[in-house]
Design an enzyme around this catalytic site. Structure first.
Site, PDB file in Angstrom:
ATOM      1  N   SER A 261       0.837  -1.194   0.000  1.00 21.21           N
ATOM      2  CA  SER A 261       0.000   0.000   0.000  1.00 21.21           C
ATOM      3  C   SER A 261       0.877   1.252   0.000  1.00 21.21           C
ATOM      4  O   SER A 261       1.700   1.423  -0.889  1.00 21.21           O
ATOM      5  CB  SER A 261      -0.967  -0.049   1.194  1.00 21.21           C
ATOM      6  OG  SER A 261      -1.992   0.900   1.064  1.00 21.21           O
TER       7      SER A 261
ATOM      8  N   HIS B 240      -7.789  -5.520  -0.136  1.00 19.95           N
ATOM      9  CA  HIS B 240      -6.594  -4.715   0.141  1.00 19.95           C
ATOM     10  C   HIS B 240      -5.789  -5.423   1.230  1.00 19.95           C
ATOM     11  O   HIS B 240      -5.791  -5.017   2.401  1.00 19.95           O
ATOM     12  CB  HIS B 240      -7.010  -3.303   0.576  1.00 19.95           C
ATOM     13  CG  HIS B 240      -5.905  -2.287   0.464  1.00 19.95           C
ATOM     14  ND1 HIS B 240      -5.452  -1.816  -0.744  1.00 19.95           N
ATOM     15  CD2 HIS B 240      -5.157  -1.671   1.417  1.00 19.95           C
ATOM     16  CE1 HIS B 240      -4.484  -0.927  -0.542  1.00 19.95           C
ATOM     17  NE2 HIS B 240      -4.278  -0.839   0.762  1.00 19.95           N
TER      18      HIS B 240
ATOM     19  N   ASP C  22     -10.123  -5.434  -4.277  1.00 14.54           N
ATOM     20  CA  ASP C  22      -9.853  -4.145  -3.647  1.00 14.54           C
ATOM     21  C   ASP C  22     -10.821  -3.135  -4.263  1.00 14.54           C
ATOM     22  O   ASP C  22     -11.492  -3.420  -5.270  1.00 14.54           O
ATOM     23  CB  ASP C  22      -8.406  -3.740  -3.898  1.00 14.54           C
ATOM     24  CG  ASP C  22      -7.925  -2.623  -2.968  1.00 14.54           C
ATOM     25  OD1 ASP C  22      -8.721  -2.141  -2.149  1.00 14.54           O
ATOM     26  OD2 ASP C  22      -6.740  -2.252  -3.077  1.00 14.54           O
TER      27      ASP C  22
END
Length: 237
Positions: free
Chosen positions: A122, A212, A180
Site C-alpha cells: 500500500s 486490500h 480491492d
C-alpha cells in the site's frame, strides 16, 4: 523533524551468510513488526532466506491530513487520497532521506545496492517507488503490493529522465487484488503502465478475489521473483 529520527525496525536474519537485503515497508498506520507478523501468518513457509536479510522499518508517527491531522505511522502525508492530488513532496522527500540511511546501513554491512530490493504494501509500495526511482536506481528491484502513485508523480518524471540518458533502472513487480476498491485496482494498474511507458521494466499481476491485503500466492510470487533478482552468491573457488 520526525524523519530525522533513526527508524525502528524489525529484522529477519538469514540462516546463512548475509549477501543480499530486502527492505519491506508497511502500509499506513501499521508498523514494521506488524507487517512482519502479517507476512509470517500469510507465507507458508515464512518469507525468510538463507542469504537475504529482510528489514521491516517502522514509519515515525506524524499528523496525517486524511485523518484530520491525527497522528499515524505513515511514510508521508497526503493532501487527500486522490490520484489527481499533488504529492506532499516535503514529507515524501524527508522520508526518502530517513530510509536512505537504512539503505546505507545495509551497504556498511557489506551489501551493495545491486544486491538489494526495496518494496512495500500500500503506502509502503508508493514510498518504495519514490526511493528506487528517484534516489536509489542501482537497486536490483522494487515491488509494490496494492500500491499506486499519483497521476503526476515526480517518480514518473525521474524514470523518464533516467531512461532518456540511458541510466539503469530497477525492475518493478506490482501486484493488486481485484476485490480491492475498483478505483484503487485501476489506479495501481495505471501506475505500472505509466512506469513502463516511462522506461521501467514493469510487470503487473492481478489476484482474483483479493481485497486490500496480502495472500499466500502473492507472497510466493514475490519470493520467487526475489530469488531471480538476488540469487545466492557462488562460493569462491
Amino acid at each position: 523533524m520526525a524523519a530525522a529520527q533513526k527508524l525502528q525496525r524489525c529484522v529477519v536474519s538469514p540462516t546463512g551468510k548475509h549477501s543480499a537485503s530486502i527492505i519491506f515497508l508497511h502500509g499506513s498506520g501499521d508498523t514494521g513488526q506488524g507487517l512482519r507478523g502479517w507476512v509470517r501468518d500469510v507465507a507458508v513457509p515464512d518469507l525468510a532466506f538463507g542469504h537475504i536479510r529482510v528489514v521491516y522499518p517502522t514509519a515515525p508517527a506524524r499528523p496525517y491530513t486524511p485523518m484530520r491531522g491525527a497522528l499515524s505511522t505513515v511514510w508521508f502525508d497526503r493532501h487527500k487520497i486522490s490520484r489527481d492530488s499533488p504529492e506532499h513532496l516535503e514529507s515524501v522527500n524527508a522520508m526518502c532521506g530517513a530510509l536512505g540511511r537504512v539503505i546505507e546501513e545495509e551497504v556498511k554491512a557489506g551489501v551493495p545496492k545491486h544486491r538489494m530490493i526495496i518494496g512495500g504494501f500500500s503506502m509502503g509500495g508508493a514510498m518504495a517507488l519514490h526511493l528506487a526511482c528517484r534516489y536509489h536506481p542501482e537497486v536490483a528491484g522494487v515491488f509494490a503490493l496494492s500500491s499506486f502513485l499519483n497521476k503526476d508523480s515526480v517518480a514518473y518524471k525521474a524514470v523518464e529522465e533516467r531512461a532518456r540518458v540511458g541510466g539503469g533502472l530497477p525492475e518493478l513487480l506490482q501486484c493488486h487484488g481485484t476485490s480491492d476498491d475498483l478505483v484503487l485496482h485501476q489506479w495501481g494498474e495505471d501506475t505500472a503502465a505509466l512506469l513502463k511507458k516511462a522506461g521501467m521494466a514493469s510487470t503487473f499481476h492481478s489476484f482474483p478475489g483479493l481485497h486490500h491485503q496480502l495472500c499466500q500466492p502473492e507472497v510466493e510470487l514475490l519470493r520467487s521473483w526475489v530469488l531471480t533478482k538476488l540469487p545466492p552468491l557462488q562460493p569462491d573457488p
